[in-house]
Scaffold this motif. Structure first.
Motif, PDB file in Angstrom:
ATOM      1  N   PRO A   1       1.442   4.950   1.949  1.00  0.00           N
ATOM      2  CA  PRO A   1       1.109   5.632   3.202  1.00  0.00           C
ATOM      3  C   PRO A   1       0.024   6.689   2.985  1.00  0.00           C
ATOM      4  O   PRO A   1       0.034   7.428   1.991  1.00  0.00           O
TER       5      PRO A   1
ATOM      6  N   LEU B   1      -1.988   2.540   5.485  1.00  0.00           N
ATOM      7  CA  LEU B   1      -1.730   2.389   4.065  1.00  0.00           C
ATOM      8  C   LEU B   1      -3.030   2.357   3.280  1.00  0.00           C
ATOM      9  O   LEU B   1      -4.019   1.750   3.717  1.00  0.00           O
TER      10      LEU B   1
ATOM     11  N   HIS C   1      -2.954   0.766  -3.605  1.00  0.00           N
ATOM     12  CA  HIS C   1      -2.263   1.433  -4.712  1.00  0.00           C
ATOM     13  C   HIS C   1      -3.250   1.925  -5.762  1.00  0.00           C
ATOM     14  O   HIS C   1      -3.132   3.043  -6.271  1.00  0.00           O
TER      15      HIS C   1
ATOM     16  N   GLY D   1       0.820  -1.207   0.000  1.00  0.00           N
ATOM     17  CA  GLY D   1       0.000   0.000   0.000  1.00  0.00           C
ATOM     18  C   GLY D   1       0.846   1.245   0.000  1.00  0.00           C
ATOM     19  O   GLY D   1       2.085   1.210   0.049  1.00  0.00           O
TER      20      GLY D   1
ATOM     21  N   TRP E   1       1.437   7.685   8.523  1.00  0.00           N
ATOM     22  CA  TRP E   1       2.525   6.872   7.972  1.00  0.00           C
ATOM     23  C   TRP E   1       2.348   5.403   8.337  1.00  0.00           C
ATOM     24  O   TRP E   1       2.933   4.531   7.690  1.00  0.00           O
TER      25      TRP E   1
END
Length: 1017
Positions: free
Chosen positions: A119, A215, A218, A117, A212
């Motif tokens: 962040p 995730l 994408h 992923g 952070w």
């Protein structure tokens, strides 16, 4: 410092590869990852999978390493589908491995699966992403229910229970204002949060869902793909999980409370929150930030070159300043609403109570607000003429513009609705404190525009909370806050703005106001903040807010929250909902289509027709939301849409409706109840659908019993719509379109005492008028005929609300019966207790008819009518010809009839009719002393008439005056009619539920109307 360096792992990539092969039997390429205390490597293994190899800081106690390992192991068993790192065990089957550094320091190793992923810090924090984050954290924490480990009980400053320690670090904050800001949050924490901490639900939580460690996928940044790094996990209040995530999500976010609310909504859907937890969320979010900035300040010397410690310091300060500027009550309301709770506890109950009790509330204005002709005030722009600003800051011009606006558009009341978008709010005071670069533009009150000095009254009892003056331009001017505490309802506050300053001297905090008491007067522009005269009325369900804190204008994004916190005051003020939404066809279109589709002689009331869309109690509401006090339509005897009637009708209709050839309890039960109200031998009932059908059936009964046709009726009588009834209705056959008097119809003069010859003694009126009936009978006998029946309304209505002189019916009935005829009492308009003292108007004459007909009020608007007669007449009717009426006496109609009787008896409406009727008669007689046009006042119960004359001596009818009064009352929101041969008698037949307050309203409108018509000459 040296101990830290010695315990921090410092392995090369090659060394890490050897450890990977030795303990996990894996080969692959390694790349280092940032970390504050430990050493982490991303491992692309030769088996195609990706891992993270963690070399644990030697200073970390073994119990903490074991805690994290067992936590992940617990999730592997109880929530294997959670997107979190999963442990890869060593070649020996252990969850942890061990190695020794070149310094001889022992380090633990852990290998976990890689979570793919991006962040969240590198993606847009959309609402969808934040709700997904909340949902994942909810699932995560729910999966950890029941899990515990000694390592979870470690003492960390990052535990929000320890946030008060930030006070010990305040000396590191150099700026005085910044330090004061933190002190404010710390003070709230100590007084509001700390006492509640021991009572909160606690469990093992992630404790560090910063952007952070979170995730997103994408390919879809709106979906959270996983959460990583459990180094700060511990046992803490569950609500801290959301507070921490929200604190980070709010950094540099235009709407930080909205972000927090979105996370909370997602969490709540998976792990339901408690109201007492949400109540602390705002402060816990702030305290996470306070902890962060004070720790950063205390360790700043050690953060050079390491952004991890100071990663959020600047945006954290910015967010703290935003939170400091907010009202925590509003933030909490938003958070509560996001989780499905009321914006303020009890808010929905307040709204429901006002809606349920709106009929009992006193008028806010001199008369009910819905009775004024009203229109929307178009407040959508900053150049609207209602503001002083657009009039060049000249208050007198704004007032003149307002008055011209009323004249031009023909309304008495201007309404500025709740929720309206208004760009007129241009000052700095309307900048949002919740959302960056946004303004508050949605009106959260109800504006009522009327002339300077218009009085406004509290609709219900109240205690004065405060009276204050806001002198700022476009402010409230004189502002009054009232607290209401009705039984069975949470307390709430009403705000009354833009009042004249006189209220400041008259009202004091703590004063008790009864319902209907004066609150204030609409102020002039120079004292109401610079606006055209109006009242800003607002409800607050949060009683802890001061008058100054109550938002008069809110953000569009949170309109659903403001709707609960500051609900629409329409019902409280008495504004009908129909005012805002017109449905169906226009008046003009309906009139046009009626002419095209309906019989052309179907009349319409008033020169300007009214389209009614709803009836409620004594009121009829038109398509513009204007309410008319109904003093004329006696069909709805116990009030329009009476709930008992509606319920009875709907319940029976949903069960069964059929005809009288089948057996059913209702028709027998109703016949029992109805005949029980009748005197003498009136014991047999027949059911039909209208007063005309009832009178037609009465004629059939009469013919079967007497075998005759000769009728005696009163002049100006009206008995129905069928041809045989028109033939015995002089009101119809003597007027335009009528065919004149039939030979079998004999017309007696109306026994009207007011118009009796002056030389008749009052006590002889009954005898003198009865003599005319005797003369008609004598004429019949002279021709060898006899009367079949005498039929009259017990109080002639169309003839002008004429009350029969004492003894009249006794003498007439005697003469008719001696001649072999039957006596029929038409109670279609006057029955069912309308006269107050008796069930039936004929009883006031001391007679018992042979046949009684009834309709109109019998079903409170439902098409039902009845005939009641004696057994002898009923037996005569049973001549071999079946009597059948398809709908007469059906179960639904009888259920309605029973409900009407229940209400009349249960609510003692006969007594009400008598008392309110006497009150009205006294009021009419008082008006008679002031207005020469009132020649006679007559009435009994709620059957009333006022005869208007040009001259009281000769009693010449004032037809035009009567029509002007009727139309003037209609213009003022009261419905009355005119009757009588000259249309000069005001006719009033209000519902039996008519109250003293309704009577006062009727009297006030008549007084105003008479004065206006008299003044016009």
């Amino acid at each position: 410092m040296n101990d830290m360096l010695q315990t921090t792992p410092d392995f090369s990539i090659e060394q890490a590869k050897l450890l990977l092969a030795e303990h996990y039997g894996l080969e692959g390429s390694l790349s280092p990852l940032d970390s504050e205390r430990d050493q982490n490597f991303k491992v692309a293994a030769s088996d195609g999978k990706i891992y993270i190899l963690k070399i644990v800081n030697a200073a970390e106690p073994l119990v903490e390493s074991e805690f994290q390992t067992e936590l992940l192991g617990h999730l592997d068993v109880h929530a294997p589908d959670l997107p979190v790192p999963h442990i890869r065990k060593t070649v020996s089957g252990a969850s942890l491995a061990e190695t020794t550094s070149g310094h001889g320091v022992r380090h633990l190793l852990r290998l976990v699966g890689w979570v793919a992923g991006v962040p969240l810090a590198q993606a847009s924090r959309s609402d969808a992403a934040l709700e997904s984050l909340g949902s994942l954290l909810g699932r995560f924490d729910a999966a950890l229910k029941g899990f515990m480990h000694p390592g979870a009980l470690r003492d960390l400053d990052w535990n929000l229970c320890n946030a008060g320690r930030s006070a010990e670090r305040l000396h590191h904050i150099a700026d005085v204002d910044d330090r004061a800001l933190l002190e404010r949050f710390l003070a709230r924490f100590e007084t509001k949060v700390v006492p509640m901490l021991p009572k909160l639900r606690s469990a093992v939580i992630h404790n560090d869902a910063n952007d952070w460690n979170v995730l997103v996928a994408h390919a879809d940044h709106d979906r959270i793909a996983g959460v990583i790094d459990f180094g700060d996990a511990l046992y803490a209040p569950v609500i801290a999980e959301i507070a921490i995530a929200a604190a980070y999500a709010g950094l540099d976010h235009a709407d930080p409370i909205g972000a927090a609310a979105t996370i909370a909504r997602g969490f709540h859907a998976e792990y339901p929150l408690l109201e007492e937890e949400i109540a602390l969320l705002f402060d816990l979010i702030a305290m996470r930030l306070v902890t962060s900035v004070t720790i950063s300040a205390s360790r700043r010397a050690h953060t050079d070159g390491n952004p991890y410690l100071a990663i959020s310091e600047k945006p954290a300060w910015a967010l703290l300043r935003k939170l400091d500027a907010m009202n925590p009550r509003f933030a909490t309301a938003i958070l509560r609403h996001a989780c499905g709770f009321e914006a303020a506890p009890g808010a929905r109950a307040v709204t429901a109570w006002i809606k349920a009790h709106r009929k009992t509330l006193q008028p806010l204005l001199d008369r009910p607000a819905a009775t004024y002709p009203a229109d929307l005030v178009p407040y959508g722009n900053s150049t609207h003429p209602m503001t002083v600003k657009s009039a060049g800051q000249r208050p007198h011009e704004a007032q003149a513009i307002w008055e011209d606006h009323c004249r031009r558009y023909g309304f008495d009341l201007g309404i500025g609705p709740w929720g309206e978008a208004r760009t007129v709010y241009a000052g700095e005071m309307f900048v949002s404190k919740l959302i960056d670069n946004r303004r508050r533009t949605r009106h959260l009150g109800l504006d009522l525009f009327m002339p300077i000095g218009t009085r406004v009254y509290t609709p219900m009892a109240a205690t004065v909370v405060s009276v204050e003056i806001e002198n700022e331009p476009l402010g409230y001017g004189c502002l009054v806050a009232l607290r209401h505490e009705p039984a069975g309802c949470p307390a709430f506050v009403t705000l009354w703005g833009h009042l004249a300053h006189e209220a400041l001297d008259r009202l004091k905090s703590g004063d008790r106001l009864e319902a209907g008491a004066l609150v204030g007067k609409m102020g002039a522009p120079n004292e109401n903040g610079g606006w055209a005269p109006h009242l800003h009325l607002q409800i607050s369900t949060d009683t802890s807010l001061s008058a100054a804190e109550i938002l008069g204008v809110g953000e569009e994004r949170y309109l659903d929250v403001w709707a609960e916190l500051f609900p629409d005051a329409n019902a409280f003020a008495g504004i009908a909902p129909e005012f805002y939404e017109q449905k169906g066809r226009s008046l003009e279109e309906i009139v046009k289509r009626r002419r095209e589709l309906l019989l052309p002689n179907l009349s319409i009331s008033y020169d300007k027709p009214i389209k009614f869309v709803r009836g409620e109690g004594v009121w009829l509401i038109d398509d513009r939301g204007r309410a008319y006090l109904d003093c004329f339509n006696n069909v709805c005897h116990i009030g329009h849409a009476h709930p008992a009637v509606v319920e009875a009708m709907a319940k029976q209709a949903a069960t069964l409706n059929t005809n009288t050839r089948y057996l059913h309890d209702n028709i027998v039960a109703y016949a029992e109840r109805l005949t029980a109200t009748m005197p003498g031998k009136l014991s047999v009932a027949g059911f039909v659908n209208s007063g005309s059908e009832a009178n037609s059936l009465a004629l059939r009964l009469m013919r079967a019993h007497t075998g005759r046709e000769n009728a005696i009726v009163l002049d100006w009588a009206y008995h129905g719509t069928t041809q045989e009834l028109i033939d015995i209705s002089p009101y119809k056959f003597q007027r335009r379109g009528g065919k004149g008097q039939k030979p079998h119809v004999h017309v007696a003069p109306v026994p009207d005492s007011y118009h009796a010859p002056a030389d008749w003694p009052v006590e002889e009126h009954g005898t003198r008028f009865a003599e005319s009936v005797g003369e008609l009978i004598a004429m019949m006998r002279a021709k060898g005929e006899a009367p079949a029946f005498f039929m009259a309304e017990s109080i002639p209505s169309i003839a002008g609300q004429v009350f029969l002189p004492d003894g009249y019916l006794q003498q007439v009935y005697r003469m008719v019966r001696e001649a072999g005829g039957v006596c029929i009492a038409d109670e279609v308009q006057v029955g069912f207790g309308r006269v107050g003292s008796r069930w039936w108007a004929f009883e006031t004459q001391g007679v018992v008819p042979d046949i009684v007909t009834m309709g109109k009020p019998i079903g409170d608007g439902h098409p039902l009518a009845a005939v009641v007669t004696t057994r002898d007449i009923a037996d005569s009717f049973n001549n071999g010809m079946e009597y059948f009426n398809t709908f007469g006496g059906n179960p639904v109609s009888c259920a309605v009839g029973l409900a009407v009787l229940d209400v009349i008896e249960g609510d003692d409406l006969r007594r009400n009719a008598l008392e309110v009727g006497n009150y009205l008669m006294a009021g009419f007689r008082a008006m008679q002393e002031r207005f020469e046009a009132i020649g006679d006042v007559r009435g009994m119960g709620l059957f009333l008439g006022i005869e208007l004359v040009e001259d009281r001596k000769n009693k010449a009818p004032a037809t035009d005056f009567a029509r002007a009064v009727s139309n003037g009352a209609r213009q003022r929101g009261v419905l009355i009619g005119t009757e009588g041969p000259h249309d000069n008698v005001l006719k009033m037949r209000p519902p039996m539920i008519f109250s003293r307050r309704d009577a006062d309203h009727l009297l006030a409108v008549l007084e105003e109307t008479f004065a206006a018509v008299t003044a016009r000459g």
